[in-house]
Design an enzyme around this catalytic site. Sequence first.
Site, PDB file in Angstrom:
ATOM      1  N   HIS A  92       0.939  -1.326  -0.010  1.00 41.89           N
ATOM      2  CA  HIS A  92      -0.282  -0.094  -0.171  1.00 41.89           C
ATOM      3  C   HIS A  92       0.958   1.154  -0.023  1.00 41.89           C
ATOM      4  CE1 HIS A  92      -3.236  -2.758   0.428  1.00 41.89           C
ATOM      5  NE2 HIS A  92      -4.079  -1.548   0.038  1.00 41.89           N
ATOM      6  N   ASP A 153      -5.632   4.451   9.782  1.00 42.48           N
ATOM      7  CA  ASP A 153      -6.863   4.727   9.600  1.00 42.48           C
ATOM      8  C   ASP A 153      -7.496   3.446   8.921  1.00 42.48           C
ATOM      9  OD1 ASP A 153      -6.873   7.233  10.766  1.00 42.48           O
ATOM     10  OD2 ASP A 153      -6.606   8.267   8.658  1.00 42.48           O
ATOM     11  N   GLU A 264      -9.094  13.649  14.890  1.00 38.21           N
ATOM     12  CA  GLU A 264      -8.651  13.708  13.734  1.00 38.21           C
ATOM     13  C   GLU A 264      -9.234  14.852  13.152  1.00 38.21           C
ATOM     14  OE1 GLU A 264      -8.294  10.620  10.720  1.00 38.21           O
ATOM     15  OE2 GLU A 264      -7.101   9.486  12.020  1.00 38.21           O
TER      16      GLU A 264
END
Length: 521
Positions: A92, A153, A264
């Site tokens: 990723h 996340d 956040e």
Amino acid sequence: MEVSMLCTRVSLLILILSLCSPYKFIQSPMDFGPLNLLPTTTTASSDFGRILFHAPAAVLKPQSSRDISLLLSFLSGSSLSKVTVAARGAGHSIHGQAQALDGIVVEMCSLPAEIEFYKGGEISYADVSGGVMWIDLLEQSLKLGLAPRSWTDYLYLTVGGTLSNAGISGQTFKHGPQISNVLQLEVVTGRGEIVTCSPSKDADLFNAVLGGLGQFGIITRARILLQEAPQKVRWVRAFYDDFNTFTKDQELLVSMPDLVDYVEGFIVLNEQSLHSSSIAFPANVDFNPDFGTKKSPNIYYCMEFAVHDYQHKNTDVEQIVEVISRQMSHMVSQLYTVEVSYFDFLNRVRMEEMSLRSIGLWEVHHPWLNMFVPKAGINDFRDLLMDNVSPDSFEGLILIYPLLRDKWDTNTSVVLPDSGSTERVMYVVGILRSANPEGGCSHHCLQELLRRHRRIADTAGVHLGAKQYLAHHPTPSGWHQHFGWRWERFAERKTRFDPLRILGPGQGIFPRRDDSAAYGS
Ligand code: FAD
């Protein structure tokens, strides 16, 4: 020397010769002694960014740390070899960080995935393979009522992959990044040694590897600190039309770690950013702001926070949210709260992934830029960002939230801004763009977005002292600048743990002489 060892050495010598040859020998699985090297796959030469595609010559699917050790011992024992090796977690990365042009990609997910738990009165932890994904650790630890304290996340990332960077999310202000929540590692160094290291044993290797961008060793096991898991989470979002008020409230919340468990925030640039960020948030949000015009856009901000709900403790989370929100200065009536399971909360980005997949917008280019910004520069950074973003056409998400420096261990390899180092607060800003070739953003458009991001990164680096997170620098000199005073330590660690510069070629930090052109894009 045992006959089997001799055979292994001969096989690996053949491997090196074949990898150094201009001809591609590995076109079918090859049995190099105990190492089963496979032909390359499209997966091994691509990543989430879909920007760079560097094909390795071969793929190793290790069954144990020893397989990795055998490969690296042999490669590091031969100065003949120019072969490089990259560990690949879930792939990723954005800029080919887990790729190895003409080298060997080690698919970490093929290591045995069993997780061992220790549940104690004072301390609980999990021993996991470096190739295990955080989602699997979450699922298994929840069965024991436990969970890691610090998250990213998105959970379909590997333990080894995020520990090689830092691993940050809304819990970082409270518990530090994931690299601050590791008790012990098993690492196969670039020399092929298998070392168990911790803050009290081989601490230099431990610190080097954490945030070490895969340069010093391959993390084959990690001991992750766990805490009691809440059953539910009260999840709150509040909207702002003023940046200073938004950041002031974020800083207020990170100063209350006894009450708040997660903080956040993101910029609301247009209808799309409002809609896509609401997919996982199951409250009825009736915020219908006026986004202005193309020439004169109105920008909004959303702060989100969460409070854990341990149902056996009989804490009144609604009351806690009430206490917190009374001190906030968000837009009138623009506060929304919802209760979700802890699992759904942590796994929220999966819902967004599913939604994007269903409309073909997950496997597109992702020109992402993440930066750590000193608190003193966050207003200027916002202005710089807005000079380089068109609010009406921006696709993706821009995250902004505060972190606390004293939760980070500066002995690790991670790079934080130097300026403002006496201030406790710094920010992370994630410009998480999607660029869909089918939607009109093909090669030129992608290159233009990458140029803009480089402009933002360079300007913010020079003028605000910001540093890239998940950094990408096209030249070794860019890396020198990135590390600054830390460069000497980083380079010295490389010489010690991976002297032949075998590991992590995709980062482009220590290119082998004949690689430099390939990673210059
Ligand atoms: P890979 O991309 O496979 O590898 C990354 C680097 O680590 C490479 O250099 C690789 O060689 C090295 N590496 C991989 N495994 C090992 C190992 N076992 N030992 C040594 N080196 C290794 N990051 C955050 O911090 N917070 C977030 O909230 C967050 N959200 C994200 C959301 C999405 C949708 C995506 C795509 C990424 C997100 N990231 C986030 C970034 C992510 O943490 C990094 O890209 C991370 O490297 C991905 O892990 P991976 O397993 O895919 O690693």
